[in-house]
Design a protein around this motif. Structure first.
Motif, PDB file in Angstrom:
ATOM      1  N   ARG A   9       0.812  -1.227   0.100  1.00  0.00           N
ATOM      2  CA  ARG A   9       0.065   0.025  -0.084  1.00  0.00           C
ATOM      3  C   ARG A   9       0.700   1.216  -0.041  1.00  0.00           C
ATOM      4  NH1 ARG A   9      -5.357   0.526   3.340  1.00  0.00           N
ATOM      5  NH2 ARG A   9      -6.067  -0.989   1.621  1.00  0.00           N
ATOM      6  N   ARG A  10       1.933   1.171   0.972  1.00  0.00           N
ATOM      7  CA  ARG A  10       2.811   2.468   0.819  1.00  0.00           C
ATOM      8  C   ARG A  10       3.319   2.675  -0.803  1.00  0.00           C
ATOM      9  NH1 ARG A  10       7.757   4.638   1.884  1.00  0.00           N
ATOM     10  NH2 ARG A  10       7.988   6.203   3.316  1.00  0.00           N
ATOM     11  N   THR A  11       3.983   1.753  -1.173  1.00  0.00           N
ATOM     12  CA  THR A  11       4.489   1.775  -2.475  1.00  0.00           C
ATOM     13  C   THR A  11       3.401   2.402  -3.501  1.00  0.00           C
ATOM     14  OG1 THR A  11       5.855   0.267  -2.200  1.00  0.00           O
ATOM     15  CG2 THR A  11       5.385   0.711  -4.393  1.00  0.00           C
ATOM     16  N   ARG A  12       1.985   1.902  -3.428  1.00  0.00           N
ATOM     17  CA  ARG A  12       1.162   2.409  -4.235  1.00  0.00           C
ATOM     18  C   ARG A  12       0.436   3.884  -3.976  1.00  0.00           C
ATOM     19  NH1 ARG A  12      -3.519  -1.506  -2.590  1.00  0.00           N
ATOM     20  NH2 ARG A  12      -4.657   0.273  -3.592  1.00  0.00           N
ATOM     21  N   ILE A  13       0.827   4.055  -2.701  1.00  0.00           N
ATOM     22  CA  ILE A  13       0.403   5.684  -2.247  1.00  0.00           C
ATOM     23  C   ILE A  13       1.435   6.810  -3.056  1.00  0.00           C
ATOM     24  CG2 ILE A  13       0.247   7.385  -0.547  1.00  0.00           C
ATOM     25  CD1 ILE A  13      -0.901   5.017   0.991  1.00  0.00           C
ATOM     26  N   ILE A  14       2.949   6.162  -3.170  1.00  0.00           N
ATOM     27  CA  ILE A  14       3.869   6.819  -3.713  1.00  0.00           C
ATOM     28  C   ILE A  14       3.631   7.064  -5.077  1.00  0.00           C
ATOM     29  CG2 ILE A  14       6.261   7.112  -3.993  1.00  0.00           C
ATOM     30  CD1 ILE A  14       6.673   5.739  -1.224  1.00  0.00           C
ATOM     31  N   ALA A  36      -7.537   8.912  -3.732  1.00  0.00           N
ATOM     32  CA  ALA A  36      -8.406   8.695  -4.787  1.00  0.00           C
ATOM     33  C   ALA A  36      -7.797   7.999  -5.984  1.00  0.00           C
ATOM     34  CB  ALA A  36      -9.128   9.958  -5.188  1.00  0.00           C
ATOM     35  N   GLU A  37      -6.594   8.656  -6.224  1.00  0.00           N
ATOM     36  CA  GLU A  37      -5.732   8.002  -7.374  1.00  0.00           C
ATOM     37  C   GLU A  37      -5.263   6.551  -6.839  1.00  0.00           C
ATOM     38  OE1 GLU A  37      -3.545   7.657 -11.152  1.00  0.00           O
ATOM     39  OE2 GLU A  37      -5.255   9.393 -10.346  1.00  0.00           O
ATOM     40  N   ALA A  38      -4.849   6.396  -5.755  1.00  0.00           N
ATOM     41  CA  ALA A  38      -4.357   4.980  -5.209  1.00  0.00           C
ATOM     42  C   ALA A  38      -5.677   3.921  -4.919  1.00  0.00           C
ATOM     43  CB  ALA A  38      -3.596   5.185  -4.070  1.00  0.00           C
ATOM     44  N   ASP A  39      -7.082   4.500  -5.081  1.00  0.00           N
ATOM     45  CA  ASP A  39      -8.005   3.853  -4.501  1.00  0.00           C
ATOM     46  C   ASP A  39      -7.702   3.021  -3.075  1.00  0.00           C
ATOM     47  OD1 ASP A  39     -10.381   2.767  -4.976  1.00  0.00           O
ATOM     48  OD2 ASP A  39      -9.860   0.885  -5.852  1.00  0.00           O
ATOM     49  N   VAL A  40      -7.251   4.090  -2.272  1.00  0.00           N
ATOM     50  CA  VAL A  40      -7.206   3.645  -0.741  1.00  0.00           C
ATOM     51  C   VAL A  40      -8.245   4.563   0.201  1.00  0.00           C
ATOM     52  CG1 VAL A  40      -4.869   2.417  -1.095  1.00  0.00           C
ATOM     53  CG2 VAL A  40      -5.126   4.901  -0.390  1.00  0.00           C
ATOM     54  N   PRO A  41      -8.540   4.015   1.222  1.00  0.00           N
ATOM     55  CA  PRO A  41      -9.062   4.998   2.300  1.00  0.00           C
ATOM     56  C   PRO A  41      -8.151   6.311   2.530  1.00  0.00           C
ATOM     57  CG  PRO A  41      -9.313   2.803   3.073  1.00  0.00           C
ATOM     58  CD  PRO A  41      -8.254   2.735   1.846  1.00  0.00           C
ATOM     59  N   LEU A  42      -8.758   7.308   2.732  1.00  0.00           N
ATOM     60  CA  LEU A  42      -7.912   8.728   3.003  1.00  0.00           C
ATOM     61  C   LEU A  42      -6.884   8.295   4.345  1.00  0.00           C
ATOM     62  CD1 LEU A  42      -7.382  11.518   2.695  1.00  0.00           C
ATOM     63  CD2 LEU A  42      -9.450  12.223   3.993  1.00  0.00           C
ATOM     64  N   GLY A  43      -7.364   7.728   5.154  1.00  0.00           N
ATOM     65  CA  GLY A  43      -6.636   7.355   6.519  1.00  0.00           C
ATOM     66  C   GLY A  43      -5.533   6.741   6.079  1.00  0.00           C
ATOM     67  N   LEU A  56       6.080  13.971  -0.393  1.00  0.00           N
ATOM     68  CA  LEU A  56       6.972  14.466  -1.637  1.00  0.00           C
ATOM     69  C   LEU A  56       8.434  14.022  -1.282  1.00  0.00           C
ATOM     70  CD1 LEU A  56       5.544  18.364  -1.520  1.00  0.00           C
ATOM     71  CD2 LEU A  56       5.828  16.661  -3.408  1.00  0.00           C
ATOM     72  N   VAL A  57       8.966  13.841  -0.030  1.00  0.00           N
ATOM     73  CA  VAL A  57      10.235  13.252  -0.036  1.00  0.00           C
ATOM     74  C   VAL A  57      10.277  11.978  -0.394  1.00  0.00           C
ATOM     75  CG1 VAL A  57      11.769  12.330   2.167  1.00  0.00           C
ATOM     76  CG2 VAL A  57      10.965  14.594   1.979  1.00  0.00           C
ATOM     77  N   ALA A  58       9.275  11.031  -0.231  1.00  0.00           N
ATOM     78  CA  ALA A  58       9.297   9.521  -0.714  1.00  0.00           C
ATOM     79  C   ALA A  58       8.925   9.873  -2.154  1.00  0.00           C
ATOM     80  CB  ALA A  58       7.969   8.961   0.035  1.00  0.00           C
ATOM     81  N   ALA A  59       8.438  10.708  -2.900  1.00  0.00           N
ATOM     82  CA  ALA A  59       8.428  10.607  -4.246  1.00  0.00           C
ATOM     83  C   ALA A  59       9.485  11.114  -4.676  1.00  0.00           C
ATOM     84  CB  ALA A  59       7.201  11.494  -4.522  1.00  0.00           C
ATOM     85  N   LEU A  60      10.276  12.138  -4.242  1.00  0.00           N
ATOM     86  CA  LEU A  60      11.407  12.520  -4.830  1.00  0.00           C
ATOM     87  C   LEU A  60      12.448  11.455  -4.760  1.00  0.00           C
ATOM     88  CD1 LEU A  60      13.161  14.857  -6.034  1.00  0.00           C
ATOM     89  CD2 LEU A  60      13.380  15.968  -3.818  1.00  0.00           C
TER      90      LEU A  60
END
Length: 198
Positions: A9-14, A36-43, A56-60
């Motif tokens: 899930r963490r990877t999908r969120i990134i 919404a993009e990751a299709d996961v709950p906001l929490g 952003l740090v994880a994305a960069l």
């Protein structure tokens, strides 16, 4: 009903954050748009990333890995270290080694620019976001330091840093001016830096 364990899930969120930024820029990034993009709950987004800066740090960091991986996987850069050192001592062979390093870096940049332009623009958008977001600055510096370390196997650290700065500048100019990558010019400038080093 027990909550389903999702180790990715963490990877999908990134990945979702990168998709949102690619589509709408950093201004479009929020926990809600990423969820919404990751299709996961906001929490889930706030659980894994307490702030947008953390996301952003994880994305960069993910983007940083792309070009450094290319350098790391280059057989010419990995195999050339010992030959380069010997070439320096031998004089003319050192010039051949310098040309080889410039050739390989030019080839790698050309390969990078031959990929998807949007992906390159995304990487630089995140990179330049560090100007306004102090949390990103150490991460923005990470790719430079690793690239310098890798290139220092073929030349001295000062020259390696100059090579990275030139490659960074060439990429920015191509992206900002909307031009095309000039391999011949880039190779010549890289060769001048390598020849002047050590």
């Amino acid at each position: 009903m027990a909550r389903r364990y999702d180790p990715h899930r963490r990877t999908r969120i990134i990945d979702a954050a990168l998709s949102v930024i690619a589509a709408d820029g950093i201004a479009g990034l929020s926990h809600r748009t990423v969820a919404a993009e990751a299709d996961v709950p906001l929490g889930s987004t706030t659980y894994h990333f307490g702030s947008l800066d953390e996301l952003l740090v994880a994305a960069l960091r993910r983007c940083n890995e792309n070009f450094v991986r290319t350098l790391r996987e280059s057989e010419a850069l990995a195999a050339g270290g010992e030959a380069e050192g010997a070439g320096r001592a031998a004089g003319p062979a050192g010039a051949a080694g310098s040309a080889g390093l410039a050739d390989e870096l030019t080839r790698l940049l050309g390969q990078w620019f031959a990929g998807e332009r949007g992906a390159i623009e995304l990487e630089y958008e995140l990179y330049l976001a560090a100007l306004r977001r102090p949390a990103l600055r150490p991460v923005a510096a990470e790719w430079t330091e690793e690239a310098v370390e890798l290139l220092s196997r073929r030349t001295d650290p000062g020259t390696a840093r100059a090579l990275v700065a030139l490659m960074d500048g060439v990429c920015l100019q191509v992206l900002l001016a909307g031009g095309t990558f000039d391999a011949a010019y880039t190779r010549e400038m890289l060769a001048r830096i390598v020849a002047g080093g050590g």
